[in-house]
Design a protein around this motif. Structure first.
Motif, PDB file in Angstrom:
ATOM      1  N   TYR A  41     -67.917  97.518  -5.457  1.00 51.00           N
ATOM      2  CA  TYR A  41     -68.534  97.285  -4.156  1.00 51.00           C
ATOM      3  C   TYR A  41     -69.530  98.413  -3.931  1.00 51.00           C
ATOM      4  O   TYR A  41     -69.127  99.559  -3.708  1.00 51.00           O
ATOM      5  N   GLY A  42     -70.817  98.080  -4.035  1.00 52.17           N
ATOM      6  CA  GLY A  42     -71.827  99.125  -3.960  1.00 52.17           C
ATOM      7  C   GLY A  42     -71.669 100.061  -5.149  1.00 52.17           C
ATOM      8  O   GLY A  42     -71.587  99.630  -6.303  1.00 52.17           O
ATOM      9  N   GLU A  43     -71.606 101.359  -4.875  1.00 53.51           N
ATOM     10  CA  GLU A  43     -71.450 102.346  -5.948  1.00 53.51           C
ATOM     11  C   GLU A  43     -69.981 102.613  -6.277  1.00 53.51           C
ATOM     12  O   GLU A  43     -69.673 103.347  -7.203  1.00 53.51           O
ATOM     13  N   LYS A  44     -69.070 102.027  -5.491  1.00 58.12           N
ATOM     14  CA  LYS A  44     -67.646 102.285  -5.705  1.00 58.12           C
ATOM     15  C   LYS A  44     -67.071 101.298  -6.712  1.00 58.12           C
ATOM     16  O   LYS A  44     -67.103 100.091  -6.515  1.00 58.12           O
ATOM     17  N   SER A  80     -55.597  94.995  -3.289  1.00 57.68           N
ATOM     18  CA  SER A  80     -55.747  93.645  -2.731  1.00 57.68           C
ATOM     19  C   SER A  80     -56.917  92.912  -3.380  1.00 57.68           C
ATOM     20  O   SER A  80     -56.876  91.686  -3.558  1.00 57.68           O
ATOM     21  N   THR A  81     -57.966  93.647  -3.748  1.00 56.86           N
ATOM     22  CA  THR A  81     -59.109  93.025  -4.437  1.00 56.86           C
ATOM     23  C   THR A  81     -58.668  92.430  -5.766  1.00 56.86           C
ATOM     24  O   THR A  81     -59.054  91.303  -6.112  1.00 56.86           O
ATOM     25  N   LEU A  82     -57.853  93.176  -6.525  1.00 56.85           N
ATOM     26  CA  LEU A  82     -57.346  92.661  -7.800  1.00 56.85           C
ATOM     27  C   LEU A  82     -56.507  91.405  -7.582  1.00 56.85           C
ATOM     28  O   LEU A  82     -56.634  90.418  -8.317  1.00 56.85           O
ATOM     29  N   MET A  83     -55.662  91.408  -6.541  1.00 59.86           N
ATOM     30  CA  MET A  83     -54.837  90.237  -6.249  1.00 59.86           C
ATOM     31  C   MET A  83     -55.711  89.027  -5.893  1.00 59.86           C
ATOM     32  O   MET A  83     -55.436  87.895  -6.317  1.00 59.86           O
ATOM     33  N   LYS A  84     -56.755  89.261  -5.122  1.00 58.29           N
ATOM     34  CA  LYS A  84     -57.636  88.157  -4.728  1.00 58.29           C
ATOM     35  C   LYS A  84     -58.393  87.606  -5.928  1.00 58.29           C
ATOM     36  O   LYS A  84     -58.665  86.400  -6.000  1.00 58.29           O
ATOM     37  N   PRO A  86     -64.732  88.261 -10.477  1.00 56.01           N
ATOM     38  CA  PRO A  86     -65.029  89.604 -11.002  1.00 56.01           C
ATOM     39  C   PRO A  86     -66.517  89.753 -11.266  1.00 56.01           C
ATOM     40  O   PRO A  86     -67.238  88.755 -11.431  1.00 56.01           O
ATOM     41  N   ASP A  87     -67.004  90.977 -11.270  1.00 53.10           N
ATOM     42  CA  ASP A  87     -68.405  91.229 -11.621  1.00 53.10           C
ATOM     43  C   ASP A  87     -68.617  91.068 -13.118  1.00 53.10           C
ATOM     44  O   ASP A  87     -69.655  90.590 -13.571  1.00 53.10           O
ATOM     45  N   PHE A 109     -53.199 102.431  -9.885  1.00 45.90           N
ATOM     46  CA  PHE A 109     -54.602 102.819  -9.805  1.00 45.90           C
ATOM     47  C   PHE A 109     -54.666 104.353  -9.823  1.00 45.90           C
ATOM     48  O   PHE A 109     -54.097 105.007  -8.955  1.00 45.90           O
ATOM     49  N   GLU A 110     -55.364 104.899 -10.815  1.00 47.99           N
ATOM     50  CA  GLU A 110     -55.391 106.357 -10.955  1.00 47.99           C
ATOM     51  C   GLU A 110     -56.818 106.900 -10.993  1.00 47.99           C
ATOM     52  O   GLU A 110     -57.141 107.817 -11.742  1.00 47.99           O
ATOM     53  N   GLY A 111     -57.682 106.313 -10.154  1.00 47.56           N
ATOM     54  CA  GLY A 111     -59.025 106.856  -9.990  1.00 47.56           C
ATOM     55  C   GLY A 111     -60.081 106.127 -10.781  1.00 47.56           C
ATOM     56  O   GLY A 111     -59.860 105.756 -11.938  1.00 47.56           O
ATOM     57  N   ASP A 112     -61.233 105.904 -10.135  1.00 49.10           N
ATOM     58  CA  ASP A 112     -62.406 105.293 -10.749  1.00 49.10           C
ATOM     59  C   ASP A 112     -62.109 103.929 -11.356  1.00 49.10           C
ATOM     60  O   ASP A 112     -62.673 103.568 -12.386  1.00 49.10           O
ATOM     61  N   GLY A 113     -61.214 103.177 -10.733  1.00 51.69           N
ATOM     62  CA  GLY A 113     -60.962 101.812 -11.172  1.00 51.69           C
ATOM     63  C   GLY A 113     -60.037 101.664 -12.361  1.00 51.69           C
ATOM     64  O   GLY A 113     -59.823 100.546 -12.833  1.00 51.69           O
ATOM     65  N   HIS A 114     -59.500 102.763 -12.868  1.00 53.87           N
ATOM     66  CA  HIS A 114     -58.611 102.690 -14.031  1.00 53.87           C
ATOM     67  C   HIS A 114     -57.189 102.374 -13.591  1.00 53.87           C
ATOM     68  O   HIS A 114     -56.691 102.937 -12.615  1.00 53.87           O
ATOM     69  N   LEU A 115     -56.514 101.490 -14.348  1.00 50.83           N
ATOM     70  CA  LEU A 115     -55.107 101.182 -14.092  1.00 50.83           C
ATOM     71  C   LEU A 115     -54.260 101.686 -15.245  1.00 50.83           C
ATOM     72  O   LEU A 115     -54.550 101.377 -16.416  1.00 50.83           O
TER      73      LEU A 115
END
Length: 616
Positions: free
Chosen positions: A290-293, A320-324, A332-333, A471-477
């Protein structure tokens, strides 16, 4: 000496008695948790104690000069105010560092922009701001209604520690069972207009409650036994001529008028079985921003049959985004999510969808399914509602008359009766009472399908999931095996290993890298490589260990069952009705066998890796 006295209070809403002549004394140092099924009056009792609401009868006597801070479940917020001024407004401290403390508290609760207007905050952020405001007040008594809602795991643990150190009285309603266990020293249970007090935390309360109920049942059995004997004596035609006989007849009347102990209803749920094919849910290099995030970065995973996954992380990280995305609500992008043809997803969102307030409860369920197939056969929408504690009278009332918890329970029922074989749960603990959560946990553990849940409820995660993605930062799981406690131990172990590695680097730098010919840059690069490649310690969760021990026997039993069915099919080749029944049983048994074989492969593969790691 009592700080607050609750004296013979009664409260009635319409025809429902909430409290009937309840008395209780609150002492200095009490940390009280209030529990009970939704609708029993937990919030009402808090409001009466805080002075926000008055009882119909009786009174609450408070010690002179007592200062109380009240956190409502749904606080009201003034327009046009910024967060910091709102939080500071309620405090009456004269300390020079009060503003600094307020900012620190907001930071802990995930609010870092102190100048943002309240109107721009999300619902969860507003509730956290209201919590900070309440904690900043100079108070002797904290009265908190659902303080853990909208808090992530780190925030909950911070609040636990804050309340443990708080020197005043704490009275709260929360459905977080670990939180109750670690903070409270007394439990008040509300049940059928009465209040039962226990000098215990939550775990001990469960034991004491079971003992109380057993004693009540034993007393009732004794009453019924004596009543039966006395009734037989009366039938023999005794005459009340003597004082002794009159006394005996009076005792008989007293026994007949005695009341049996009222048992709390519990939510009863049967698993609704739906066939699942070989292909489930496959996420291939999924990314979302979402944007730069960056919310999710290159997530690649294939969900196994009957797997229970927990997704955790700080608020706003993208759970919640992952669940959706899995539910197909947002794309997904990058990458793709493939859903098997036989997969039927039931999505229990964090907030209920808009319900027609004028619609009757029973019509809401009938719109989804008029009849539901369970292990006990087909049952009607009305019967399913009764299992979910909706009485026949409630079923024909409009949804607008339901409490927040009752609406949440109705929404959950709607998801479960939809015939899904994959259940997505986004914060199921919000507004569900502890008894409902307990039964939901039992249901999910027997559910023949996949469960994926986002939850901050550590107790729920320990009881339901067998693998956690954090989730442990910068989108990494990061993947962890087991429940929440297993995750916490593994994470602490990783962090300790990381700290040990850093200590080693410091020692090497102090020694100037002598004796190995490596520069400082080489050393850093080598250590970084070791950290990156260090294997995560593998192990079974408790549930996996139990499953691994019996799965060979389960498979053998299914194979024998299919063999017997084959013989029965041959013996009934000319009986079309019986043959159809046997073929259906065989199809079901073969489907179960296929699922167990997939699970056997996974468990044995994990066992081999664990053994190899031990030997290595």
């Amino acid at each position: 000496m009592n700080i607050i006295n609750i004296e013979h209070i009664s409260k009635v809403y319409g025809e429902k008695t909430i409290f009937d002549d309840v008395s209780y004394g609150i002492h200095a140092g009490d940390k009280i948790g209030i529990v009970g099924i939704n609708g029993t009056g937990k919030t009402t009792l808090l409001r009466i104690i805080a002075g926000v609401e008055e009882p119909d009868e009786g009174q609450v006597v408070r010690q002179n000069g007592i200062r109380m801070a009240w956190l409502s479940q749904n606080p009201e917020f003034p327009d046009g105010r910024d967060v910091l001024s709102y939080v500071m407004e309620g405090q009456s401290r004269e300390e020079w560092n009060a503003e600094s403390e307020a900012k620190s508290m907001l930071n802990r609760l995930g609010i870092t922009d102190y100048t943002v207007k309240l109107g721009y905050l999300s619902g969860g952020q507003k509730k956290r701001a209201a919590l900070a405001r309440t904690l900043m007040e100079s108070s002797d008594v904290l009265v908190l209604d659902e303080p853990t809602n909208h808090l992530d795991e780190e925030m909950v643990m911070w609040l636990e520690e804050y309340l443990r150190k708080y020197r005043g009285i704490v009275i709260m309603v929360t459905h977080d069972r670990y939180f109750l266990d670690r903070v409270t020293n007394k439990i008040l249970e509300i049940s059928h207009g009465s209040v039962y007090a226990y000098e215990a935390n939550y775990s001990r309360f469960l034991e004491l409650k079971a003992e109380r109920e057993e004693m009540e049942l034993a007393s009732e059995r004794k009453r019924q036994s004596i009543l039966r004997i006395e009734m037989e004596w009366a039938k023999r035609g005794c005459r009340a001529r003597t004082t002794k006989q009159r006394a005996r007849l009076e005792r008989l009347e007293a026994l007949k008028n005695g009341k049996a102990p009222v048992q709390d209803q519990t939510v009863m749920m049967d698993s609704v079985k739906t066939r699942m094919g070989r292909k489930t849910i496959e996420l291939h290099h999924v990314s979302k921003s979402y944007g730069e995030k960056r919310i999710v970065r290159d997530f690649d995973y294939i969900v196994l049959k009957n797997q229970r996954l927990g997704i955790i992380g700080p608020n706003g990280c993208g759970k919640s985004t992952l669940m959706k995305m899995i539910a197909g609500l947002i794309p997904p992008d990058e990458g793709e999510i493939e859903i098997g043809e036989t997969i039927r997803i039931g999505y229990f969102a964090q907030d209920e969808p808009d319900m027609d307030a004028s619609q009757r409860v029973i019509d809401y369920v009938k719109d989804i399914a008029e009849y539901v197939t369970t292990m006990d056969g087909k049952i009607s929408a009305s019967q399913m509602l009764e299992r979910f504690l909706f009485t026949p009278e409630m079923q024909y009332t409009p949804i607008s008359k339901l409490s927040g918890g009752e609406k949440r329970r109705l929404y959950l029922l709607g998801v479960l009766v939809s015939g899904c074989n994959v259940i997505l749960l986004d914060e199921p603990g919000n507004n569900l009472d502890i008894p409902t959560l307990t039964i939901l946990e039992d249901y999910l553990n027997s559910f023949s399908g996949i469960v994926i849940t986002v939850s901050h409820d550590r107790y729920f995660l320990d009881n339901v999931v067998d693998r956690i993605f954090a989730f442990e930062g910068d989108g990494h799981l990061q993947q962890y095996e087991g429940g929440y406690t297993d995750y916490l131990e593994a994470k602490q172990s990783r962090e300790a290993q990381g700290a040990g590695s850093r200590d080693g680097q410091e020692k090497q730098r102090a020694a100037g890298g002598r004796g190995n010919g490596k520069t400082e840059a080489d050393s850093k690069k080598s250590d970084a490589g070791r950290n990156q490649n260090r294997p995560v310690k593998l192990r079974f969760s408790y549930k996996e260990q139990k499953e691994y021990e019996v799965i060979d026997d389960v498979i053998a039993a299914l194979e024998e069952k299919i063999e017997r069915l084959d013989q029965d099919i041959l013996a009934n080749a000319t009986n079309s009705a019986k043959l159809s029944e046997l073929m259906a049983q065989k199809d079901q048994a073969e489907c179960e066998l296929e699922e167990k074989m997939d699970r056997w492969v996974y468990l044995n593969d994990l066992a081999e890796k664990i053994e190899a790691q031990k030997q290595g």
